[in-house]
Design a protein around this motif. Sequence first.
Motif, PDB file in Angstrom:
ATOM      1  N   ASP A  32      30.414  62.570  21.277  1.00  0.00           N
ATOM      2  CA  ASP A  32      30.329  62.339  22.491  1.00  0.00           C
ATOM      3  C   ASP A  32      28.714  61.637  23.192  1.00  0.00           C
ATOM      4  OD1 ASP A  32      31.870  62.955  25.364  1.00  0.00           O
ATOM      5  OD2 ASP A  32      29.403  63.684  25.679  1.00  0.00           O
ATOM      6  N   SER A  33      27.679  61.854  22.643  1.00  0.00           N
ATOM      7  CA  SER A  33      26.376  61.697  22.876  1.00  0.00           C
ATOM      8  C   SER A  33      26.319  60.075  23.128  1.00  0.00           C
ATOM      9  CB  SER A  33      25.080  62.436  22.882  1.00  0.00           C
ATOM     10  OG  SER A  33      25.254  63.931  22.787  1.00  0.00           O
ATOM     11  N   LEU A  35      28.890  57.933  22.822  1.00  0.00           N
ATOM     12  CA  LEU A  35      29.495  57.419  23.593  1.00  0.00           C
ATOM     13  C   LEU A  35      28.936  56.659  24.690  1.00  0.00           C
ATOM     14  CD1 LEU A  35      33.013  58.665  23.619  1.00  0.00           C
ATOM     15  CD2 LEU A  35      32.066  55.970  22.121  1.00  0.00           C
ATOM     16  N   HIS A  36      27.934  57.712  25.289  1.00  0.00           N
ATOM     17  CA  HIS A  36      27.695  57.882  26.778  1.00  0.00           C
ATOM     18  C   HIS A  36      26.120  56.540  26.480  1.00  0.00           C
ATOM     19  CE1 HIS A  36      30.077  60.785  28.431  1.00  0.00           C
ATOM     20  NE2 HIS A  36      28.961  61.408  29.183  1.00  0.00           N
ATOM     21  N   LEU A  37      25.549  56.851  25.183  1.00  0.00           N
ATOM     22  CA  LEU A  37      24.382  56.317  25.066  1.00  0.00           C
ATOM     23  C   LEU A  37      25.005  54.349  24.858  1.00  0.00           C
ATOM     24  CD1 LEU A  37      21.782  55.607  24.176  1.00  0.00           C
ATOM     25  CD2 LEU A  37      22.752  55.873  21.335  1.00  0.00           C
ATOM     26  N   ARG A  39      27.914  53.344  26.445  1.00  0.00           N
ATOM     27  CA  ARG A  39      27.752  52.731  27.797  1.00  0.00           C
ATOM     28  C   ARG A  39      26.440  52.365  28.662  1.00  0.00           C
ATOM     29  NH1 ARG A  39      29.390  57.404  31.888  1.00  0.00           N
ATOM     30  NH2 ARG A  39      27.199  57.898  31.509  1.00  0.00           N
ATOM     31  N   ASP A  40      25.545  53.231  27.939  1.00  0.00           N
ATOM     32  CA  ASP A  40      24.360  52.830  28.964  1.00  0.00           C
ATOM     33  C   ASP A  40      23.932  51.809  29.069  1.00  0.00           C
ATOM     34  OD1 ASP A  40      24.695  55.166  30.381  1.00  0.00           O
ATOM     35  OD2 ASP A  40      23.241  56.669  29.385  1.00  0.00           O
ATOM     36  N   ARG A  66      38.309  60.353  25.660  1.00  0.00           N
ATOM     37  CA  ARG A  66      36.762  60.243  26.160  1.00  0.00           C
ATOM     38  C   ARG A  66      36.375  59.203  26.412  1.00  0.00           C
ATOM     39  NH1 ARG A  66      33.365  62.578  29.389  1.00  0.00           N
ATOM     40  NH2 ARG A  66      31.683  62.914  28.841  1.00  0.00           N
ATOM     41  N   SER A  69      38.155  56.840  29.121  1.00  0.00           N
ATOM     42  CA  SER A  69      37.296  57.304  30.545  1.00  0.00           C
ATOM     43  C   SER A  69      36.352  56.735  30.476  1.00  0.00           C
ATOM     44  CB  SER A  69      37.775  59.355  30.281  1.00  0.00           C
ATOM     45  OG  SER A  69      36.391  59.350  30.159  1.00  0.00           O
ATOM     46  N   LEU A  70      34.746  56.336  29.448  1.00  0.00           N
ATOM     47  CA  LEU A  70      33.894  56.173  30.243  1.00  0.00           C
ATOM     48  C   LEU A  70      34.294  54.609  29.456  1.00  0.00           C
ATOM     49  CD1 LEU A  70      32.018  58.011  27.711  1.00  0.00           C
ATOM     50  CD2 LEU A  70      32.008  58.347  29.818  1.00  0.00           C
TER      51      LEU A  70
END
Length: 235
Positions: A32-33, A35-37, A39-40, A66, A69-70
Amino acid sequence: IASIFLLPDCNMACRFCASELDFSIISHGQADSLLHLLRDHGIKNVVLGGGEPFLWPHGLLDLCARAQSLGFLVQVCTNATQLPEGFAEAEAIDRFVLPLEAMDPAIHDALRLHPEGHHRQVLMAVDQLMTAGRPFTLSTVVTRSNLDQLGALAEFLHSLRRQGARLHAWHLYRFLPVGRAGRPNAEQLDLPLEAFLAAARSIQALGLDFPVYRRSDMLKATRVAYFWANGEGLQ
């Protein structure tokens, strides 16, 4: 494109496998972390693989949902032996990436070792994806033993398109003598770079109605970033 190795474990013993065993299973929190990285950093496309991603113990389809969704386009690179029931209708996966090394089952199954035979399982998965109208990509690792199979594969894939298959692309990967099986089988499978390039160009010259990409050395890819975990975290 971010290619994420979720785990090293696989239920097959492919003779050209370039993957290693010296990395860890990515935890749900790490995934999850990451994926956020990604995306950013502006990444829009993730490929979830391994090992065999459907063996990942933390819920592959949930992770795919997930990622969607990002805002990611989500691909799953699978050997097609662990597909869950109803996989072809799984909306959380935008595209499957499946392997096909030869039209001759004996040649394919000699490269991709599975106790139940692998060639048949891949074609069954392709048939289900076609029935469901889902897009997929096929990949071929070009070795000395299947080099002369590329023409028959091209004809087969062209026939799938005529039948309405949503074949996104065909990737031709040159065998690399690296990884858990690539190194010990290099003498039997390796072929000169020029032989690979000549064969790939001949296929591309056919003018097929889907993209054919030649991948001579993915270790030097400039548009694909690879991510995995070890004891110290994500790499």
